[in-house]
Design a protein around this motif. Structure first.
Motif, PDB file in Angstrom:
ATOM      1  N   VAL A 155      37.941  43.130  37.862  1.00 38.34           N
ATOM      2  CA  VAL A 155      39.387  42.949  37.374  1.00 38.34           C
ATOM      3  C   VAL A 155      39.362  42.393  36.143  1.00 38.34           C
ATOM      4  N   ALA A 156      38.593  41.499  35.666  1.00 37.67           N
ATOM      5  CA  ALA A 156      38.566  40.600  34.448  1.00 37.67           C
ATOM      6  C   ALA A 156      38.429  41.795  33.271  1.00 37.67           C
ATOM      7  N   VAL A 157      37.201  42.522  33.569  1.00 37.45           N
ATOM      8  CA  VAL A 157      36.795  43.088  32.510  1.00 37.45           C
ATOM      9  C   VAL A 157      37.933  44.714  32.273  1.00 37.45           C
ATOM     10  N   THR A 158      38.381  44.775  33.442  1.00 40.79           N
ATOM     11  CA  THR A 158      39.252  46.040  33.531  1.00 40.79           C
ATOM     12  C   THR A 158      40.499  45.713  32.754  1.00 40.79           C
ATOM     13  N   ASN A 159      41.138  44.531  33.043  1.00 47.34           N
ATOM     14  CA  ASN A 159      42.483  44.092  32.636  1.00 47.34           C
ATOM     15  C   ASN A 159      42.185  43.922  30.830  1.00 47.34           C
ATOM     16  N   LEU A 193      39.647  44.061  48.219  1.00 44.57           N
ATOM     17  CA  LEU A 193      40.790  44.655  47.789  1.00 44.57           C
ATOM     18  C   LEU A 193      41.934  43.539  47.532  1.00 44.57           C
ATOM     19  N   HIS A 194      42.122  42.370  48.179  1.00 41.33           N
ATOM     20  CA  HIS A 194      43.235  41.404  47.852  1.00 41.33           C
ATOM     21  C   HIS A 194      42.913  40.952  46.363  1.00 41.33           C
ATOM     22  N   THR A 195      41.640  40.880  46.101  1.00 42.21           N
ATOM     23  CA  THR A 195      41.578  40.324  44.776  1.00 42.21           C
ATOM     24  C   THR A 195      42.052  41.323  43.746  1.00 42.21           C
ATOM     25  N   VAL A 196      41.699  42.537  43.845  1.00 36.03           N
ATOM     26  CA  VAL A 196      42.232  43.507  42.941  1.00 36.03           C
ATOM     27  C   VAL A 196      43.600  43.696  43.122  1.00 36.03           C
ATOM     28  N   GLY A 197      44.271  43.643  44.486  1.00 34.44           N
ATOM     29  CA  GLY A 197      45.837  43.697  44.284  1.00 34.44           C
ATOM     30  C   GLY A 197      46.210  42.722  43.685  1.00 34.44           C
ATOM     31  N   GLU A 198      45.822  41.526  43.896  1.00 36.02           N
ATOM     32  CA  GLU A 198      46.676  40.316  43.127  1.00 36.02           C
ATOM     33  C   GLU A 198      46.365  40.032  41.751  1.00 36.02           C
ATOM     34  N   ASN A 199      45.253  40.584  41.136  1.00 37.01           N
ATOM     35  CA  ASN A 199      44.849  40.294  39.508  1.00 37.01           C
ATOM     36  C   ASN A 199      44.747  41.314  38.923  1.00 37.01           C
ATOM     37  N   LEU A 201      46.172  44.099  36.382  1.00 37.39           N
ATOM     38  CA  LEU A 201      47.439  44.032  35.884  1.00 37.39           C
ATOM     39  C   LEU A 201      48.221  45.278  36.457  1.00 37.39           C
ATOM     40  N   PRO A 202      49.412  45.208  36.529  1.00 36.47           N
ATOM     41  CA  PRO A 202      50.530  45.942  37.321  1.00 36.47           C
ATOM     42  C   PRO A 202      50.588  47.474  36.539  1.00 36.47           C
ATOM     43  N   GLY A 203      50.303  47.512  35.366  1.00 37.42           N
ATOM     44  CA  GLY A 203      50.392  48.779  34.665  1.00 37.42           C
ATOM     45  C   GLY A 203      48.915  49.659  35.097  1.00 37.42           C
ATOM     46  N   ILE A 204      47.983  48.870  35.768  1.00 36.32           N
ATOM     47  CA  ILE A 204      46.873  49.911  36.183  1.00 36.32           C
ATOM     48  C   ILE A 204      46.984  50.447  37.515  1.00 36.32           C
ATOM     49  N   ASP A 205      46.633  51.612  37.683  1.00 35.82           N
ATOM     50  CA  ASP A 205      46.770  52.367  38.974  1.00 35.82           C
ATOM     51  C   ASP A 205      45.211  52.135  39.450  1.00 35.82           C
ATOM     52  N   VAL A 206      45.384  52.396  40.735  1.00 40.36           N
ATOM     53  CA  VAL A 206      44.195  52.464  41.564  1.00 40.36           C
ATOM     54  C   VAL A 206      43.850  53.561  42.541  1.00 40.36           C
TER      55      VAL A 206
END
Ligand code: GDL
Length: 703
Positions: A155-159, A193-199, A201-206
């Motif tokens: 998530v850190a790298v993706t954001n 999945l909770h970590t992904v959901g919470e962290n 950024l909202p503009g990124i789709d899964v």
């Protein structure tokens, strides 16, 4: 090169974003050519699909050599591709899969990733995706130090990359746990999945493939569940037509078993179809029809009447059967149009007639005279043109991963019946004999239809489609040839055929190569027989037992006892384990597991490391090397043996960790199901126990 954030702008203006629909080229194996992709964009536009996700697993700069920049030649091709997508109104999403070997905590690695995506951005691409599917989940020591979990690292790298690219309007993230079956212990409790959901950024789709990698059904409930954990509606990466996992299968059935009520609950659907480009006509065409259905937000109006009243449990807005017919009708035109210069010359039918032999030879556009047979010559060989029925049959023989088409099912059922009733053939003419002969004849007609379809396909002017299909249709032709010869032999119409029954068959009599050989050595051939064992659809999870489970466990225990007993429960001999399942005894710490499916608790496995006291209470003498007790039961709705095997395996290793050297279980003689289960495991053997009632069997295994 940060740009203003389009997605942020969309969010601010409250504008609804369009439903993402189209194709992901995300399979293993030979990637499609640039020409095929360009053609795909034209089709997508024509059919109302709007997206293409570039993610060919074996394109080496997408995954294996993700760090490498594109050469000027490659760049030129990608620019042309991205331009072609734009021209056809298709959003080109460039995906990269750095997960095989990236060190997430190393800033140089992240800089390399940004540099690569900047290069692609320079080609005119404005939508991106980071994929972390199918990778090792163990972090390297440096990452373990820097991040609290693998999900945090991704998530850190993706954001960071997302922000670097200016928060593009479309940015997709593929998690490592991309389906329910991969989540531990399940979707709603998955820490990943909770970590992904919470962290994230909202503009990124899964991206999400559904309950499994290749999902049979995708339900609205399952999407509501995962959306609440991810805090956004997922984009389905649909593997329903993917065939990269089996060289003998290709899927030409309609998009199916996804209710159109899903559409408003999803951010989009991308199909990851067959590796062969041309046979994907049905997969993509029917997905487009599904997307345009009443519930769809794509392209507004649906263009055909689609009520599914012809199918059981049907969707009011989409009928797979009709969607298939629409697709096949369009596909037939493609088959009949030649795709290569110098392809088959379409003769005026009069030239095939002998009487026309005295005419002047016809001139073709390449100038060669056409051979016209004389009156005594052989007539020209020609096959009738392919028909819609042929394509229907083709689709039914290569339908979907969890389902054969109706003709294929009928052929299997008939062959099965003919085999089972072969003794009828030898008898004097009875009703049964007559029925056998008539059904054998029908079977023969069905076989001939397959050969005719094969011949017409082989003569179709469009060679590109044919070549993509060729291995598969040859394979089915051989299979049907063998079955046909076998039925003839059963009916006494032919002597045992050299192909069917011989100790020294030709290679086409023993199919599947080395892999086939391995499979035949495994129980149930190691794979699922779709005809005999329709696939299970449930996703199971195993979790630790907690005291609140006692009531559900008791219910299963009672229900199974009722099932076993011909007499009322009181007449059943008592087992030591009744106390465990009945709630009077608690399992030893860390020695209890519970199996759950969508409907709740459906099984349990409980262990007692020291059974001395319990055995004494039941007037039994413990078997020396087996001081511990296990008991396991499954609700009858669990027909698949795999979850039970996993659960007992896990319980035994928990008991070993708790210090046990050996375990035993007790079964009543009526419990054939569990007796067969333990017997098939291989490690459990029958034990003798002093004090044991006659109709109780004990089985044990050392740990
Ligand atoms: C997968 C892979 C995909 C492959 C498919 C079918 C995802 C997200 N990844 O797991 O590349 O084609 O299975 O084999 O589906």
């Amino acid at each position: 090169m940060p740009k203003p954030s389009a997605s942020k702008a969309a969010a601010e203006t409250g504008k609804t974003r369009r439903f993402i629909s189209g194709v992901v080229e995300g399979f293993y194996g030979r990637p499609w050519t640039m020409e095929q992709r360009t053609e795909l964009f034209q089709r997508e536009q024509k059919w109302g699909l709007n997206t293409y996700l570039y993610a060919p697993k074996d394109d080496y700069k997408h995954r294996m050599y993700w760090r490498d920049l594109y050469s000027p030649e490659e760049a030129e091709k990608l620019v042309a591709l991205i331009t072609a997508a734009k021209k056809n109104g298709v959003d080109f999403i460039y995906a990269i899969s750095p997960g095989l070997d990236i060190t997430f905590s190393n800033p140089k690695e992240v800089a390399t990733l940004k540099r690569k995506l900047d290069q692609v951005s320079g080609f005119g691409c404005s939508s991106f995706s980071l994929l972390f599917d199918d990778i090792e989940t163990e972090m390297c020591p440096a990452d373990k130090q820097a991040f609290s979990s693998f999900a945090h690292a991704q998530v850190a790298v993706t954001n960071e990359v997302f922000k670097h690219l200016g928060q593009p309007d479309t940015f997709l993230f593929c998690p490592t746990d991309y389906c329910a079956a991969f989540c531990t212990p399940n979707v709603s409790q998955s820490a990943y999945l909770h970590t992904v959901g919470e962290n994230l950024l909202p503009g990124i789709d899964v991206l999400w493939t559904g309950p499994k990698v290749v999902s049979h059904h995708i339900t609205v409930e399952s999407i509501v569940e995962v959306s609440s954990v991810l805090k956004r509606a997922p984009v389905i990466w649909d593997n329903i037509h993917a065939n990269d996992y089996d060289p003998q299968r290709i899927f030409m059935g309609p998009y199916k078993d996804r209710p159109t009520d899903l559409i408003p609950k999803l951010r989009g659907v991308l199909t990851n179809p067959n590796c062969e480009y041309y046979p994907n006509f049905v997969a993509i065409h029917t997905l487009a029809t599904w997307c345009r259905s009443e519930g769809g937000r794509v392209g507004g109006q649906r263009d055909v009447e689609m009520t599914g009243d012809d199918e059981a449990g049907s969707d009011p807005c989409y009928s797979p059967k009709r969607a298939l017919t629409l697709a096949l009708t369009d596909w037939l035109q493609e088959f009949l149009s030649t795709d290569q210069p110098g392809g088959p010359r379409l003769l005026n039918p009069t030239h095939l007639k002998k009487e026309s032999s005295d005419e002047e030879p016809m001139q073709t556009d390449v100038g060669d005279p056409v051979y016209v047979p004389g009156s005594g010559d052989n007539p020209l060989f020609t096959a009738e043109p392919l028909t819609l029925d042929d394509l229907q049959l083709l689709s039914e023989l290569f339908y979907l991963p969890y389902e054969h088409g109706s003709t294929a099912r009928t052929m299997l059922t008939e062959l099965d019946w003919l085999k089972a009733h072969r003794e009828a053939v030898g008898e004097a003419e009875t009703e049964m004999t007559a029925e056998w002969r008539s059904r054998a004849k029908c079977f023969d007609v069905m076989c001939v239809a397959v050969f005719t379809m094969f011949n017409r396909l082989s003569n179709a002017p469009n060679r590109s489609i044919l070549y993509d299909l060729y291995n598969y249709i040859c394979d089915i032709k051989s299979g049907v040839t063998l079955a046909r010869a076998y039925v003839k032999q059963l009916g006494g119409q032919s002597r045992p055929s050299a192909q069917v029954m011989t100790d020294d068959p030709e290679p086409w009599g023993f199919r599947g190569g080395l892999s086939g050989e391995f499979q035949r050595m495994l129980p149930c051939h190691g794979n699922r027989d779709l005809f005999r064992h329709p696939p299970m659809t449930s996703v199971y999870s195993i979790r630790p037992f907690c005291p609140e489970d006692k009531t559900e466990i008791q219910k299963i225990h009672m229900e199974m006892q009722r099932g076993e007993a011909k007499a009322p429960a009181a007449a059943l001999p008592a087992l030591i384990s009744d106390g465990l399942a009945g709630g009077q005894l608690s399992p030893s710490p860390n020695c209890g597991l519970v199996l759950e499916d969508e409907r709740g608790v459906c099984g349990y496995a409980l262990g007692l490391t020291d059974t001395t006291a319990a055995a004494l209470n039941n007037q039994r003498a413990l078997p020396g090397d087996f001081p511990s007790l296990v008991t396991m039961q499954l609700h009858p709705r669990v027909t698949d043996p795999a979850p039970a095997r996993r659960m007992i395996g896990s319980l035994l290793s928990l008991m070993k960790t708790s210090g046990s050297r050996g375990v035993f279980c007790e079964l009543r003689q009526g419990d054939r199901r569990m007796f067969d289960f333990y017997s098939k495991l291989g490690s459990f053997t029958t034990l003798k126990m002093a004090g044991q009632p006659q109709d109780v069997i004990a089985m044990g295994t050392s740990l």
